[in-house]
Enzyme design. Structure first.
Site, PDB file in Angstrom:
ATOM      1  N   ASP A 198       0.852  -1.180   0.000  1.00  0.00           N
ATOM      2  CA  ASP A 198       0.000   0.000   0.000  1.00  0.00           C
ATOM      3  C   ASP A 198       0.893   1.237   0.000  1.00  0.00           C
ATOM      4  OD1 ASP A 198      -2.324   1.620   0.394  1.00  0.00           O
ATOM      5  OD2 ASP A 198      -3.244  -0.045   1.479  1.00  0.00           O
ATOM      6  N   ASP A 240      -2.941   4.714  -2.322  1.00  0.00           N
ATOM      7  CA  ASP A 240      -3.946   5.364  -1.494  1.00  0.00           C
ATOM      8  C   ASP A 240      -4.338   6.744  -2.053  1.00  0.00           C
ATOM      9  OD1 ASP A 240      -5.280   5.117   1.208  1.00  0.00           O
ATOM     10  OD2 ASP A 240      -4.259   7.041   1.503  1.00  0.00           O
ATOM     11  N   GLU A 248      -6.326   4.016  -5.853  1.00  0.00           N
ATOM     12  CA  GLU A 248      -7.597   4.278  -5.185  1.00  0.00           C
ATOM     13  C   GLU A 248      -8.043   5.670  -5.605  1.00  0.00           C
ATOM     14  OE1 GLU A 248      -9.669   4.574  -0.786  1.00  0.00           O
ATOM     15  OE2 GLU A 248      -7.779   5.549  -1.229  1.00  0.00           O
ATOM     16  N   HIS A 271     -11.451  -2.504   3.428  1.00  0.00           N
ATOM     17  CA  HIS A 271     -11.355  -2.153   4.850  1.00  0.00           C
ATOM     18  C   HIS A 271     -12.055  -0.839   5.185  1.00  0.00           C
ATOM     19  CE1 HIS A 271      -8.366   0.150   2.788  1.00  0.00           C
ATOM     20  NE2 HIS A 271      -8.152   0.883   3.866  1.00  0.00           N
ATOM     21  N   ASP A 272     -12.572  -0.137   4.169  1.00  0.00           N
ATOM     22  CA  ASP A 272     -13.271   1.132   4.405  1.00  0.00           C
ATOM     23  C   ASP A 272     -14.777   1.012   4.233  1.00  0.00           C
ATOM     24  OD1 ASP A 272     -10.848   2.499   4.759  1.00  0.00           O
ATOM     25  OD2 ASP A 272     -10.673   2.930   2.615  1.00  0.00           O
TER      26      ASP A 272
END
Ligand code: NOJ
Length: 564
Positions: A98, A199, A256, A332-333
């Protein structure tokens, strides 16, 4: 369209804090992941996306990095990380890291220096502005409540933070910052990793001057991303990153990119001109949000299958031969997919399998989030004290300050909080779901006594084995990866059905997205001589005429249509 390994791969996302704790401190760790590698191999995934494991004060669980070249103490050491990489590679599984470079932690040495004085050599690594009439430089809200600016007493200026105040935004206008980022990317690539998840990568270029956004709500700070999403220099920065780093490696990169449209996604992912392999789009994550709410993340709207079809079909068709999709229903969000798009009670197993069929049969690279493969569900903690997520806690606090009712807030949190995805992976029915021998950093979902990996592995009919079957099917059949997607029964409110076609091979995917029995009728223009059932989540009579038949609740079937 080129055929590449990352189009043919299935990615499994690990949120290390909640995966498996090897040392009893209540926090998942790298050694814990290493112990479970054979489980991942058994499932049949090709790539692991590891959420941030770098040194971090954990204001946002690792998305606030204080050292990009070291591992956070709770997770282990660089030597552990190397063992993890080796263990994955030995099993033929790739690893993507990440990359969190829109911002750092405020404890990163660059920021520690930057805030010391206006003349500090690192000052311009971040975004500083004087106040306006004794207040913040503009009216932007942070994603995690409050202003996007924090006043810093030492120098009497504000710094920008699109997330928490412990996550100051890097100043990508500064070439030194970009060079630092490319350097750290090279450092990890030299260790042999296979790519990056990037990210909020479409937030790195901000509109110069940081103009106020239009005032829409009574709040002092406005949630509106128009001046920092897909900003003016974004493509230029990504092109530079491609030239400097990405083009030198055969890697998977996934950006993302909130609020991305298909057109912009093509700019990012076109095979010739784009910088990235694929991006995460969010339109299907918004179908159950109220766009007029002050904070739509914490709004609830019933979603409709027609909206889901419209959104996904738009992405499938727009990117066809022009870019490449990533396919996911959660991460995870986000809340748990089976609770959100299926039924997490009576039809949990059936609907989890139906959603798996959906994810694995679309065009694009599929992502599975830890626990999705056993049909884990949302959690509903009774008190706010049990929640850990900074986004949830900040929003709760802000709403309470505005006089909201705690019970009402909790109801929304039960549906939308990121902590739904972050409760520990449920390994077995021993205390704390076998996740830890200590006290878990966040409570386990009480349903672990029945929903857990051990039960899944012992039951040939489990969600786990259904995933395994779908993964194999997808890997053995290029039509599942490269086939053209065509929606059928466009206006049907319960059934989502489509075909995939590749060089004379045609598959038919039929999904009942509801708890109602409903009749499927094949459109007249689809002809075939024989229909071979490839996979289904109910018993199916192979002699059944598929021209018209009744689908059971959440039933999913995939047929190979042969001849015409
Ligand atoms: C997106 C990440 O997925 C999320 O977990 C994080 O809070 C924000 N970016 C900020 O890094």
């Amino acid at each position: 369209m080129h055929r590449t390994w990352w189009k043919e791969s299935i990615v499994y996302q690990i949120y290390p804090r909640s995966f498996y704790d090897s040392n009893g401190d209540g926090i998942g760790d790298l050694r814990g992941i290493i112990q479970k590698l054979d489980y991942l191999k058994d499932l049949g995934i090709d790539v692991v996306w590891l959420c941030p494991v770098y040194k971090s004060p954990n204001d946002d669980n690792g998305y606030d990095v204080s050292d990009y070249r070291d591992i956070m103490d709770e997770f282990g050491t660089l030597a552990d990380w190397q063992d993890l990489l080796d263990g994955l590679h030995e099993r033929g599984i790739k690893l993507i890291m990440d990359l969190v470079v829109n911002h750092t932690s405020d404890e990163h040495p660059w920021f520690v220096e930057a805030r010391k004085s206006k003349g500090n050599p690192y000052r311009d690594y971040y975004i500083w502005r004087p106040g306006r009439d004794g207040k913040e430089p503009n009216n932007w809200a942070s994603h995690f409540s409050g202003s996007a600016w924090q006043y810093d007493e030492t120098t009497g200026e504000y710094y920008m933070h699109l997330f928490t105040k412990k996550q100051p935004d890097l100043n990508w206008e500064n070439p030194k910052v970009r060079a630092e980022v490319y350097d750290l990317m090279r450092w990890w690539l030299d260790k042999g990793i296979d790519g990056f998840r990037m990210d909020v990568i479409n937030m790195i270029s901000k509109v110069p001057g940081f103009p106020d956004v239009p005032v829409r709500s009574s709040d002092r700070y406005q949630m509106d991303n128009r001046y920092f999403i897909n900003g003016p220099r974004l493509l230029e920065f990504l092109d530079e990153m491609k030239r400097e780093v990405l083009s030198k490696h055969d890697i998977l990169t996934v950006g993302e990119t909130p609020s991305v449209t298909p057109q912009i996604a093509i700019d990012f992912t076109n095979e010739e001109t784009g910088a990235l392999s694929m991006v995460f789009q969010f339109q299907h994550m918004d179908i159950d949000a109220d766009p007029s709410a002050e904070n739509s993340r914490f709004s609830i709207k019933p979603w409709s299958l027609l909206d889901l079809k419209r959104t996904m079909t738009g992405w499938q068709k727009d990117l066809e031969n022009a870019g490449w999709n990533s396919i996911y229903l959660m991460n995870h969000d986000q809340p748990r997919a089976v609770s959100r798009f299926g039924d997490d009670r009576e039809y949990r197993t059936e609907s989890a399998k139906m959603l798996a069929t959906f994810t694995l049969m679309l065009q694009g690279t599929p992502y599975i989030y830890q626990g999705e493969e056993i049909g884990m569900t949302n959690v509903a903690f009774e008190t706010i004290e049990d929640y850990r997520d900074v986004e949830t806690l900040n929003w709760y606090r802000e709403q309470m300050n505005h006089g909201a009712d705690a019970g009402d807030l909790l109801k929304v949190i039960h549906v939308k909080s990121r902590d739904n995805a972050r409760t520990p992976l449920q390994w077995d029915d021993s205390p704390n779901a076998g996740f830890t021998g200590g006290t878990p950093w966040i409570k386990v979902n009480p349903n672990y006594t029945s929903i857990n990996v051990r039960n899944a592995l012992a039951d040939p009919d489990s969600v786990f084995y259904f995933y395994k079957k779908l993964l194999q099917l997808r890997k053995q059949n290029p039509v599942a990866v490269y086939g053209t997607y065509d929606l059928i029964l466009e206006g049907h409110e319960k059934i989502y059905a489509f075909t995939r076609t590749l060089e004379g091979d045609r598959w038919l995917v039929i999904l009942n997205f509801t708890r109602d029995e409903t009749v499927f009728t094949l459109p007249e223009n689809i002809s075939y001589a024989r229909a071979n059932l490839l996979v289904a989540n109910f018993q199916v009579d192979s002699a059944e005429d598929i021209r018209s038949f009744s689908l059971r609740p959440y039933e999913a079937r995939v047929y190979h249509l042969i001849g015409s």
